[in-house]
Enzyme design. Structure first.
Site, PDB file in Angstrom:
ATOM      1  N   ARG A 164      65.306 -23.861   5.382  1.00  0.00           N
ATOM      2  CA  ARG A 164      66.000 -23.699   4.086  1.00  0.00           C
ATOM      3  C   ARG A 164      67.310 -24.493   4.061  1.00  0.00           C
ATOM      4  O   ARG A 164      68.320 -24.029   3.534  1.00  0.00           O
ATOM      5  CB  ARG A 164      66.308 -22.219   3.798  1.00  0.00           C
ATOM      6  CG  ARG A 164      65.106 -21.366   3.569  1.00  0.00           C
ATOM      7  CD  ARG A 164      64.331 -21.826   2.320  1.00  0.00           C
ATOM      8  NE  ARG A 164      63.369 -20.832   1.940  1.00  0.00           N
ATOM      9  CZ  ARG A 164      62.158 -20.720   2.470  1.00  0.00           C
ATOM     10  NH1 ARG A 164      61.763 -21.562   3.403  1.00  0.00           N
ATOM     11  NH2 ARG A 164      61.329 -19.790   2.067  1.00  0.00           N
ATOM     12  N   SER A 232      63.653 -15.049  -2.367  1.00  0.00           N
ATOM     13  CA  SER A 232      64.401 -14.426  -1.270  1.00  0.00           C
ATOM     14  C   SER A 232      65.891 -14.652  -1.494  1.00  0.00           C
ATOM     15  O   SER A 232      66.317 -15.785  -1.713  1.00  0.00           O
ATOM     16  CB  SER A 232      64.018 -15.060   0.065  1.00  0.00           C
ATOM     17  OG  SER A 232      62.641 -14.918   0.307  1.00  0.00           O
ATOM     18  N   GLU A 324      70.949 -17.119   0.247  1.00  0.00           N
ATOM     19  CA  GLU A 324      70.179 -18.356   0.057  1.00  0.00           C
ATOM     20  C   GLU A 324      70.539 -19.088  -1.247  1.00  0.00           C
ATOM     21  O   GLU A 324      70.812 -20.286  -1.222  1.00  0.00           O
ATOM     22  CB  GLU A 324      68.685 -18.035   0.118  1.00  0.00           C
ATOM     23  CG  GLU A 324      67.835 -19.293   0.102  1.00  0.00           C
ATOM     24  CD  GLU A 324      66.355 -19.008   0.301  1.00  0.00           C
ATOM     25  OE1 GLU A 324      65.986 -18.673   1.426  1.00  0.00           O
ATOM     26  OE2 GLU A 324      65.590 -19.140  -0.655  1.00  0.00           O
TER      27      GLU A 324
HETATM   28  N1  EPU Z   1      59.162  -6.806   5.163  1.00  0.00           N
HETATM   29  C1  EPU Z   1      59.526  -5.483   5.158  1.00  0.00           C
HETATM   30  N2  EPU Z   1      60.045  -4.953   4.009  1.00  0.00           N
HETATM   31  C2  EPU Z   1      60.198  -5.696   2.890  1.00  0.00           C
HETATM   32  C3  EPU Z   1      59.835  -7.053   2.910  1.00  0.00           C
HETATM   33  C4  EPU Z   1      59.315  -7.603   4.066  1.00  0.00           C
HETATM   34  O1  EPU Z   1      59.409  -4.777   6.147  1.00  0.00           O
HETATM   35  O2  EPU Z   1      60.664  -5.129   1.889  1.00  0.00           O
HETATM   36  C5  EPU Z   1      58.559  -7.369   6.380  1.00  0.00           C
HETATM   37  C6  EPU Z   1      57.090  -7.682   6.166  1.00  0.00           C
HETATM   38  O3  EPU Z   1      56.295  -6.550   6.378  1.00  0.00           O
HETATM   39  C7  EPU Z   1      56.850  -8.748   7.181  1.00  0.00           C
HETATM   40  C8  EPU Z   1      58.173  -9.495   7.229  1.00  0.00           C
HETATM   41  O4  EPU Z   1      59.147  -8.603   6.686  1.00  0.00           O
HETATM   42  O5  EPU Z   1      56.612  -8.204   8.456  1.00  0.00           O
HETATM   43  C9  EPU Z   1      58.157 -10.823   6.487  1.00  0.00           C
HETATM   44  O6  EPU Z   1      57.912 -10.593   5.089  1.00  0.00           O
HETATM   45  P1  EPU Z   1      57.173 -11.687   4.169  1.00  0.00           P
HETATM   46  O7  EPU Z   1      55.920 -12.122   4.828  1.00  0.00           O
HETATM   47  O8  EPU Z   1      57.074 -11.134   2.804  1.00  0.00           O
HETATM   48  O9  EPU Z   1      58.087 -12.953   4.190  1.00  0.00           O
HETATM   49  P2  EPU Z   1      59.683 -13.136   4.149  1.00  0.00           P
HETATM   50  O10 EPU Z   1      60.129 -13.519   5.507  1.00  0.00           O
HETATM   51  O11 EPU Z   1      60.343 -11.946   3.519  1.00  0.00           O
HETATM   52  C10 EPU Z   1      59.576 -15.696   3.676  1.00  0.00           C
HETATM   53  C11 EPU Z   1      60.256 -16.654   2.742  1.00  0.00           C
HETATM   54  C12 EPU Z   1      59.614 -16.595   1.376  1.00  0.00           C
HETATM   55  C13 EPU Z   1      58.141 -16.961   1.508  1.00  0.00           C
HETATM   56  C14 EPU Z   1      57.483 -15.984   2.488  1.00  0.00           C
HETATM   57  C15 EPU Z   1      56.051 -16.350   2.787  1.00  0.00           C
HETATM   58  C16 EPU Z   1      62.570 -16.789   3.500  1.00  0.00           C
HETATM   59  C17 EPU Z   1      63.996 -16.415   3.247  1.00  0.00           C
HETATM   60  N3  EPU Z   1      61.679 -16.301   2.650  1.00  0.00           N
HETATM   61  O12 EPU Z   1      59.805 -14.386   3.156  1.00  0.00           O
HETATM   62  O13 EPU Z   1      60.248 -17.587   0.560  1.00  0.00           O
HETATM   63  O14 EPU Z   1      57.479 -16.911   0.259  1.00  0.00           O
HETATM   64  O15 EPU Z   1      58.192 -16.002   3.750  1.00  0.00           O
HETATM   65  O16 EPU Z   1      55.997 -17.477   3.598  1.00  0.00           O
HETATM   66  O17 EPU Z   1      62.305 -17.520   4.452  1.00  0.00           O
HETATM   67  C18 EPU Z   1      62.065 -17.867  -0.949  1.00  0.00           C
HETATM   68  O18 EPU Z   1      62.595 -18.582  -0.098  1.00  0.00           O
HETATM   69  O19 EPU Z   1      62.608 -17.657  -2.067  1.00  0.00           O
HETATM   70  C19 EPU Z   1      60.805 -17.217  -0.655  1.00  0.00           C
HETATM   71  C20 EPU Z   1      60.230 -16.346  -1.491  1.00  0.00           C
END
Ligand code: EPU
Length: 328
Positions: A164, A232, A324
């Site tokens: 990012r 995010s 972000e």
């Molecule tokens: N999780 C929780 N509670 C929540 C949300 C997530 O426990 O409320 C846990 C999930 O269960 C999982 C982990 O956190 O174990 C990761 O969650 P998720 O797969 O939804 O991905 P993320 O890390 O929250 C990142 C990117 C997203 C992208 C997704 C999918 C960043 C900051 N965000 O989210 O990007 O769509 O992976 O690849 O890296 C964005 O940048 O705006 C964005 C949406």
């Protein structure tokens, strides 16, 4: 040059924050930029560019000349033995561009389908989702340097891409991205590193992978058209292994540099803040990492709630969350 005073930006940002630009102008061609910069200088104003407004927190009044990026066009711009090169204008809608490439038999961007915003904004924060980052498919971009007023080409190595992150984010305002060229593999197979995509066979149809990605997004993330948000709101923190050891239950993603990426969404949820709100701003009840505008919010409301979340996560886990979206 068509300058518009007190231009309403409320519909120009996906968080839907109440905002207006002191002055605005649509940019449809690179040649307009020098005159706009002169105009901003003459008025003693800053010049800033807004794409799809999907990764910004806008002030109620943006005291600047805001260039609304509208440079259009997309084409197959070249071919190598291994790749198709596709180029799009900075003002093109990112998701429409992804759909266009897949529809023309040039897969490679399907994991990045459904991301709001413009093509020109994609390299700024090196957008990423479902196991793919823009930098994985990046070839080059063309940008107007506001200091030298020259149009320059940037190869991947010039862009300082990280998680990012890019040089364009580190040095905001310096370059106006005009077009982006991506290299899509002619010999394609799906990237299935993410849970929910791992079942695809290597000969899956790209359109099917894209449909799954869109369904995944829909199941996790709110649509900004009905609930204002900027995706995010915090980076996933990358910490040392020692720090990660302290958080035994947390989902952990080892990084190539030996450090460990944590899930900000998990940390926030563990603090009991999933679905929490202060006034018009809160976390989405389906995903704690997404801040949402329940209606009528301003930058102040976002700042107050974001500070509250950061403090709670710091107090409970000792981890600093980094915002972000960019403040304008
Ligand atoms: N999780 C929780 N509670 C929540 C949300 C997530 O426990 O409320 C846990 C999930 O269960 C999982 C982990 O956190 O174990 C990761 O969650 P998720 O797969 O939804 O991905 P993320 O890390 O929250 C990142 C990117 C997203 C992208 C997704 C999918 C960043 C900051 N965000 O989210 O990007 O769509 O992976 O690849 O890296 C964005 O940048 O705006 C964005 C949406």
């Amino acid at each position: 040059m068509n300058l518009i005073a007190d231009f309403d930006l409320t519909r120009e940002n996906t968080l839907g924050l109440k905002s207006a630009a002191r002055l605005a102008a649509r940019i449809t061609q690179a040649e307009a930029l020098a005159a706009l910069l002169d105009e901003a200088d003459r008025r003693g104003m800053n010049f800033t560019v807004l794409g799809g407004g999907s990764n910004v927190v806008l002030s109620e009044t943006v005291e600047a000349l805001v260039g609304l990026m509208r440079i259009a066009g997309r084409r197959l711009s070249g071919q190598t033995a291994t790749h198709n090169l596709v180029t799009a204008g900075a003002g093109e809608n990112w998701h429409d561009f992804v759909t266009w490439t897949v529809g023309r038999g040039m897969p490679g961007l399907e994991n990045l389908a459904g991301i709001p915003g413009t093509v020109g904004a994609a390299p700024v924060q090196n957008i990423g989702a479902y196991g793919v980052q823009l930098s994985d498919v990046f070839f080059e971009l063309s940008a107007f340097d506001t200091k030298t007023r020259a149009i320059e080409t940037f190869k991947a190595a010039d862009c300082g891409f990280g998680y990012r992150q890019s040089r364009f984010k580190i040095e905001p305002g310096r370059h106006v991205i005009l077009s982006v060229t991506l290299a899509l593999p002619r010999d394609w197979s799906p990237t299935k590193a993410y849970a929910g995509l791992e079942g695809f066979p290597d000969d899956a149809a790209p359109a099917e992978v894209m449909a799954s990605v869109l369904a995944l997004r829909q199941s996790k993330l709110p649509d900004w058209r009905s609930l204002g948000n900027a995706g995010s709101f915090f980076h996933n923190p990358v910490v040392s292994t020692e720090e990660a050891e302290r958080l035994a239950d947390a989902p952990r993603y080892p990084q190539p540099d030996g450090r460990v990426k944590l899930s900000a969404g998990w940390l926030i949820e563990q603090c009991g803040l999933k679905g929490e709100r202060l006034g018009p701003v809160g976390t989405y009840d389906g995903h704690a990492l997404v801040l949402v505008n329940h209606g009528g919010a301003t930058r102040r409301d976002v700042a107050r709630f974001a500070a509250f979340v950061r403090e709670r996560v710091k107090a409970r886990f000792g981890v600093d969350l980094v915002q972000e979206p960019v403040e304008i």
